[in-house]
Design a protein around this motif. Sequence first.
Motif, PDB file in Angstrom:
ATOM      1  N   ASP A 217      41.717  14.607  42.205  1.00 19.43           N
ATOM      2  CA  ASP A 217      42.318  13.699  40.976  1.00 19.43           C
ATOM      3  C   ASP A 217      40.993  13.296  40.024  1.00 19.43           C
ATOM      4  O   ASP A 217      41.291  12.450  39.078  1.00 19.43           O
ATOM      5  CB  ASP A 217      42.990  12.531  41.358  1.00 19.43           C
ATOM      6  N   ALA A 218      39.850  13.744  40.341  1.00 23.12           N
ATOM      7  CA  ALA A 218      38.538  13.463  39.631  1.00 23.12           C
ATOM      8  C   ALA A 218      38.647  13.756  37.968  1.00 23.12           C
ATOM      9  O   ALA A 218      39.279  14.813  37.766  1.00 23.12           O
ATOM     10  CB  ALA A 218      37.355  13.925  40.209  1.00 23.12           C
ATOM     11  N   ARG A 219      37.922  13.017  37.106  1.00 25.62           N
ATOM     12  CA  ARG A 219      37.922  13.425  35.861  1.00 25.62           C
ATOM     13  C   ARG A 219      36.514  13.916  35.509  1.00 25.62           C
ATOM     14  O   ARG A 219      36.129  14.542  34.715  1.00 25.62           O
ATOM     15  CB  ARG A 219      38.330  12.073  34.798  1.00 25.62           C
ATOM     16  N   ASN A 220      35.418  13.023  36.258  1.00 25.09           N
ATOM     17  CA  ASN A 220      33.957  13.508  35.887  1.00 25.09           C
ATOM     18  C   ASN A 220      33.412  13.790  37.337  1.00 25.09           C
ATOM     19  O   ASN A 220      33.812  13.252  38.429  1.00 25.09           O
ATOM     20  CB  ASN A 220      33.411  12.397  35.141  1.00 25.09           C
ATOM     21  N   LYS A 241      34.206  23.287  35.654  1.00 22.93           N
ATOM     22  CA  LYS A 241      34.683  23.259  34.276  1.00 22.93           C
ATOM     23  C   LYS A 241      35.656  24.403  34.104  1.00 22.93           C
ATOM     24  O   LYS A 241      36.953  24.093  33.529  1.00 22.93           O
ATOM     25  CB  LYS A 241      33.711  23.230  33.405  1.00 22.93           C
ATOM     26  N   CYS A 244      38.730  24.485  37.059  1.00 21.09           N
ATOM     27  CA  CYS A 244      39.435  23.417  37.489  1.00 21.09           C
ATOM     28  C   CYS A 244      39.826  22.313  36.575  1.00 21.09           C
ATOM     29  O   CYS A 244      40.156  21.314  36.709  1.00 21.09           O
ATOM     30  CB  CYS A 244      38.733  22.624  38.871  1.00 21.09           C
ATOM     31  N   GLY A 245      39.223  22.761  35.308  1.00 19.45           N
ATOM     32  CA  GLY A 245      39.321  21.458  34.287  1.00 19.45           C
ATOM     33  C   GLY A 245      38.844  20.350  34.491  1.00 19.45           C
ATOM     34  O   GLY A 245      39.129  19.340  33.848  1.00 19.45           O
ATOM     35  N   LEU A 246      37.475  20.136  35.310  1.00 16.86           N
ATOM     36  CA  LEU A 246      36.926  19.031  35.583  1.00 16.86           C
ATOM     37  C   LEU A 246      35.372  19.168  34.931  1.00 16.86           C
ATOM     38  O   LEU A 246      35.002  20.030  34.691  1.00 16.86           O
ATOM     39  CB  LEU A 246      36.564  19.102  37.230  1.00 16.86           C
ATOM     40  N   HIS A 247      35.333  17.927  34.445  1.00 12.43           N
ATOM     41  CA  HIS A 247      34.074  17.587  33.427  1.00 12.43           C
ATOM     42  C   HIS A 247      33.140  17.418  34.521  1.00 12.43           C
ATOM     43  O   HIS A 247      32.673  16.319  34.957  1.00 12.43           O
ATOM     44  CB  HIS A 247      34.231  16.491  32.552  1.00 12.43           C
ATOM     45  N   ARG A 337      44.897  21.310  41.775  1.00 14.52           N
ATOM     46  CA  ARG A 337      44.948  20.764  40.411  1.00 14.52           C
ATOM     47  C   ARG A 337      46.071  21.480  39.475  1.00 14.52           C
ATOM     48  O   ARG A 337      46.198  21.374  38.429  1.00 14.52           O
ATOM     49  CB  ARG A 337      43.523  20.554  39.915  1.00 14.52           C
ATOM     50  N   ARG A 339      45.870  24.863  38.401  1.00 15.22           N
ATOM     51  CA  ARG A 339      45.258  25.699  37.571  1.00 15.22           C
ATOM     52  C   ARG A 339      45.195  27.162  38.302  1.00 15.22           C
ATOM     53  O   ARG A 339      45.048  27.308  39.556  1.00 15.22           O
ATOM     54  CB  ARG A 339      43.931  25.419  37.211  1.00 15.22           C
TER      55      ARG A 339
END
Length: 354
Positions: A217-220, A241, A244-247, A337, A339
């Motif tokens: 559930d991380a965003r950064n 990135k 996973c769409g993770l910054h 996630r 994706r």
Amino acid sequence: MSAVPEDTMPTNPPSAAEATRMYREVRESAGAIARQLEANRAVVGELAALLRRERPRLVATGARGSSDNAATFAKYLIETRLGVTTTSAAPSVQSIYAARPELDGALFLAISQSGKSPDLVAQATAARRAGARVVAMVNVVDSPLAAAADVVVPLHAGPELSVAATKSYLCSLSALLQLAAEWGEDAHLRDALARVPDALDAGWNEDWSALVDGLADARNLFVVGRGFGLSAAQEVALKFKETCGLHAEAFSAAEVQHGPMTLVDRGFPVLFFAQHDDSFDSTIAVAERFRERDARVWVAAPGGGDLRFAAITDPACAPLLAVHRCYGAINALALRRGRDPDAPPHLRKVTETR
């Protein structure tokens, strides 16, 4: 009673993670590297002998994306093992600004999976006209980039269909390691590299589920390495990135202590890559500083740490082993996630920048 033919025996269906192209291509890397080392023995040996006779005054690299992350590895490898200054050259200097480089007596090292990006081809062409010896490490050997080079070192990664480049990055690192070993006549590195394919397979089952669970559930995310490990940090951050769409942002363990450290507080995830060389103690010390700030820290290190990958005798090989194992975790995280790691939105396999 006759035995059941092997091809009719029941097999377990692949899991969702094992069914992706990304997973299959990562798992193909060990075999691809083994084939590459054997197939390139002659061309790399001849190139290395030439570079010993006509030592370049500098090495300039040209690359994009994952290949540019491999170029970071080339910088540390060539400068530490061969003592030749190595710098990244921006393709837009030629493709956009039409500047004329002064590269007489230099080695221009172009790294690419497809060899099709017009700006990289223009850069290699300009470097050759400027007096550089152009070497293309490329997976597609009949590409425009290969045609623009003096010497082609095939990556031998085989077809790579997933948008996320994985085995071509790993094969770029192994090609660079083979060149450095032969150029420097480094028997220790040569022997260590020969063990890499088996080490990749041996380390694949190391448990990295804690990273997948922690980033669900991380965003950064910060990804940190130093020396050889900086390339691993850059490549892994890119894949987080893309798939996973993770910054995720990559930093040197030295640079992260400046401005970026102010962003890290309780629970902020930070992934470190470390190898057993002169950078190890300082990298671990930075990781401990983040732990003191209650960040969520994982250290990936050969044979130990929070996340393990296979240990090998030369630390220059560690990033290849680390990234290989991390790719598996990234593939699993992308699916976790929701994706598709093979088809990230808005991306294509070949980006033809100009």
